[in-house]
Design a protein around this motif. Structure first.
Motif, PDB file in Angstrom:
ATOM      1  N   GLN A 198       1.176  -1.150  -0.372  1.00  8.53           N
ATOM      2  CA  GLN A 198       0.123  -0.190   0.201  1.00  8.53           C
ATOM      3  C   GLN A 198       1.029   1.264  -0.186  1.00  8.53           C
ATOM      4  N   VAL A 199       1.947   1.172   0.681  1.00 10.72           N
ATOM      5  CA  VAL A 199       2.705   2.344   0.874  1.00 10.72           C
ATOM      6  C   VAL A 199       3.869   2.525  -1.019  1.00 10.72           C
ATOM      7  N   MET A 200       3.618   1.578  -1.672  1.00 12.34           N
ATOM      8  CA  MET A 200       4.164   1.691  -2.492  1.00 12.34           C
ATOM      9  C   MET A 200       3.411   2.263  -3.990  1.00 12.34           C
ATOM     10  N   GLU A 201       2.321   1.988  -3.217  1.00 18.88           N
ATOM     11  CA  GLU A 201       0.786   3.037  -4.011  1.00 18.88           C
ATOM     12  C   GLU A 201       1.047   4.100  -3.969  1.00 18.88           C
ATOM     13  N   ILE A 202       1.524   4.177  -2.957  1.00 22.17           N
ATOM     14  CA  ILE A 202       1.364   6.397  -2.092  1.00 22.17           C
ATOM     15  C   ILE A 202       2.541   6.481  -3.120  1.00 22.17           C
ATOM     16  N   ARG A 203       3.582   5.600  -2.700  1.00 23.57           N
ATOM     17  CA  ARG A 203       4.387   6.282  -4.125  1.00 23.57           C
ATOM     18  C   ARG A 203       4.479   6.430  -5.398  1.00 23.57           C
ATOM     19  N   GLU A 204       4.345   5.201  -5.999  1.00 23.24           N
ATOM     20  CA  GLU A 204       3.831   5.430  -7.178  1.00 23.24           C
ATOM     21  C   GLU A 204       2.521   6.377  -7.603  1.00 23.24           C
ATOM     22  N   SER A 205       1.698   6.559  -6.281  1.00 20.43           N
ATOM     23  CA  SER A 205       1.501   8.265  -7.385  1.00 20.43           C
ATOM     24  C   SER A 205       1.943   9.401  -7.246  1.00 20.43           C
ATOM     25  N   LEU A 206       2.787   9.221  -6.201  1.00 19.31           N
ATOM     26  CA  LEU A 206       3.334  10.730  -5.691  1.00 19.31           C
ATOM     27  C   LEU A 206       4.320  10.518  -7.439  1.00 19.31           C
ATOM     28  N   LEU A 207       4.859   9.732  -7.783  1.00 21.63           N
ATOM     29  CA  LEU A 207       5.688   9.664  -8.079  1.00 21.63           C
ATOM     30  C   LEU A 207       5.191  10.193 -10.206  1.00 21.63           C
TER      31      LEU A 207
ATOM     32  N   ASN B 211       2.519  30.181  -6.072  1.00 18.40           N
ATOM     33  CA  ASN B 211       2.985  29.917  -5.326  1.00 18.40           C
ATOM     34  C   ASN B 211       2.861  29.091  -4.429  1.00 18.40           C
ATOM     35  N   ILE B 212       2.452  27.343  -5.567  1.00 14.40           N
ATOM     36  CA  ILE B 212       1.600  26.767  -5.258  1.00 14.40           C
ATOM     37  C   ILE B 212       2.872  25.632  -4.685  1.00 14.40           C
ATOM     38  N   LYS B 213       3.862  25.168  -5.584  1.00 14.14           N
ATOM     39  CA  LYS B 213       5.203  24.974  -5.348  1.00 14.14           C
ATOM     40  C   LYS B 213       4.788  22.911  -5.228  1.00 14.14           C
ATOM     41  N   GLN B 214       4.039  22.820  -5.800  1.00 12.22           N
ATOM     42  CA  GLN B 214       3.711  21.872  -6.231  1.00 12.22           C
ATOM     43  C   GLN B 214       4.585  20.451  -6.188  1.00 12.22           C
ATOM     44  N   GLU B 215       5.600  20.832  -7.013  1.00 13.16           N
ATOM     45  CA  GLU B 215       6.583  19.790  -7.347  1.00 13.16           C
ATOM     46  C   GLU B 215       7.729  19.344  -5.824  1.00 13.16           C
ATOM     47  N   GLU B 216       7.855  20.104  -5.877  1.00 14.90           N
ATOM     48  CA  GLU B 216       8.827  20.355  -4.432  1.00 14.90           C
ATOM     49  C   GLU B 216       7.859  19.885  -2.768  1.00 14.90           C
ATOM     50  N   MET B 217       7.033  19.887  -3.129  1.00 18.28           N
ATOM     51  CA  MET B 217       6.396  19.865  -1.737  1.00 18.28           C
ATOM     52  C   MET B 217       6.268  18.143  -2.182  1.00 18.28           C
ATOM     53  N   LEU B 218       5.249  17.612  -3.714  1.00 11.05           N
ATOM     54  CA  LEU B 218       5.244  16.038  -3.984  1.00 11.05           C
ATOM     55  C   LEU B 218       6.998  15.215  -3.132  1.00 11.05           C
ATOM     56  N   SER B 219       7.988  16.153  -3.899  1.00  9.07           N
ATOM     57  CA  SER B 219       9.199  15.604  -3.814  1.00  9.07           C
ATOM     58  C   SER B 219       9.922  15.556  -2.153  1.00  9.07           C
ATOM     59  N   GLU B 220       8.947  16.053  -1.426  1.00 12.37           N
ATOM     60  CA  GLU B 220       9.507  16.412   0.109  1.00 12.37           C
ATOM     61  C   GLU B 220       8.486  14.863   0.461  1.00 12.37           C
ATOM     62  N   PHE B 221       7.317  14.673   0.292  1.00 16.88           N
ATOM     63  CA  PHE B 221       6.229  13.672   0.470  1.00 16.88           C
ATOM     64  C   PHE B 221       6.954  12.409   0.400  1.00 16.88           C
ATOM     65  N   ARG B 222       7.624  12.511  -1.431  1.00 13.22           N
ATOM     66  CA  ARG B 222       8.142  11.228  -1.629  1.00 13.22           C
ATOM     67  C   ARG B 222       9.306  10.627  -0.284  1.00 13.22           C
ATOM     68  N   MET B 223       9.773  11.130  -0.684  1.00 10.62           N
ATOM     69  CA  MET B 223      11.151  11.386   0.554  1.00 10.62           C
ATOM     70  C   MET B 223      10.777  10.709   1.907  1.00 10.62           C
ATOM     71  N   GLU B 224       9.659  11.167   2.384  1.00 11.49           N
ATOM     72  CA  GLU B 224       9.411  10.546   3.558  1.00 11.49           C
ATOM     73  C   GLU B 224       8.780   9.405   3.100  1.00 11.49           C
ATOM     74  N   ILE B 225       7.723   9.569   2.079  1.00 12.71           N
ATOM     75  CA  ILE B 225       7.435   7.977   2.055  1.00 12.71           C
ATOM     76  C   ILE B 225       8.284   6.703   1.949  1.00 12.71           C
ATOM     77  N   MET B 226       9.976   7.075   1.012  1.00 14.99           N
ATOM     78  CA  MET B 226      10.432   6.162   0.781  1.00 14.99           C
ATOM     79  C   MET B 226      11.472   6.400   2.638  1.00 14.99           C
ATOM     80  N   THR B 227      11.432   6.606   3.752  1.00 11.82           N
ATOM     81  CA  THR B 227      11.789   6.838   4.748  1.00 11.82           C
ATOM     82  C   THR B 227      10.814   5.239   5.250  1.00 11.82           C
ATOM     83  N   ILE B 228       9.949   5.922   5.414  1.00 13.60           N
ATOM     84  CA  ILE B 228       9.191   4.320   5.914  1.00 13.60           C
ATOM     85  C   ILE B 228       9.417   3.577   4.807  1.00 13.60           C
ATOM     86  N   LEU B 229       9.195   3.549   3.766  1.00  8.59           N
ATOM     87  CA  LEU B 229       9.477   2.393   2.740  1.00  8.59           C
ATOM     88  C   LEU B 229      10.932   1.509   3.300  1.00  8.59           C
TER      89      LEU B 229
END
Length: 186
Positions: A66-75, A93-111
């Motif tokens: 399930q965490v891999m699915e979240i990672r895939e959605s972010l990617l 000033n939405i900064k989607q890409e930067e924030m999504l990259s941060e979330f991807r890093m958090e998910i990678m730590t959990i993975l």
């Protein structure tokens, strides 16, 4: 269809910016937050009620999936932004890409914690649950940040309609204060 989309993006920058923020919030809520909620409420919570020797391993496996699915959605979203498939307005000033990259890093730590050889222990699963809760809080904070951003305005300032006596009074006060400051400087 693509040409019409490009025309809309240029012609209606204010609506496009609001739409960008709204689509981003919808993505965070549906594709990320909802999936984290399923992991926390179903996968990890239901594991408490199960009995057997392989419960912890099964829980780790299902959570990992399930965490891999979240990672895939972010990617996928990051990739679409980088390819220009998702229009972004830098002025918003939405900064989607930067924030999504941060979330991807958090998910990678959990993975990384999930693929650890000691992941199938009660203590490690509790730690992973806490990490997922922190991640969910990060997503909620980002949604709140989107809601708090000022609405997009068009490039032209709208002239107020009707009585301008208040504006004239403010201009008069401003003129007098400027004169006082100038006088005080002498």
């Amino acid at each position: 269809e693509a040409a019409a989309g490009a025309e809309d993006a240029e012609g209606k920058s204010a609506e496009g910016g609001d739409e960008e923020a709204w689509e981003y919030v919808e993505f965070l809520k549906a594709d990320v937050n909802a999936k984290v909620e399923v992991i926390l409420q179903k996968t990890l919570y239901e594991a408490r009620e199960k009995k057997g020797l392989t419960v912890l391993e099964e829980t780790v496996g299902k959570t990992l999936e399930q965490v891999m699915e979240i990672r895939e959605s972010l990617l996928k979203r990051i990739k679409k932004i980088r390819k220009g498939e998702i229009q972004i307005d830098p002025e918003q000033n939405i900064k989607q890409e930067e924030m999504l990259s941060e979330f991807r890093m958090e998910i990678m730590t959990i993975l990384l914690k999930l693929v650890d050889k000691d992941a199938a222990t009660i203590d490690k699963l509790k730690e992973i649950s806490k990490d997922l809760l922190r991640f969910k809080m990060s997503i909620s904070n980002e949604v709140m940040r989107m809601l708090m951003l000022p609405q997009a305005t068009s490039g032209k300032k709208q002239q107020p309609t009707g009585d301008c006596s208040e504006c004239d009074a403010l201009k008069d006060i401003s003129f007098k204060i400027e004169n006082l400051v100038a006088c005080a400087d002498k």
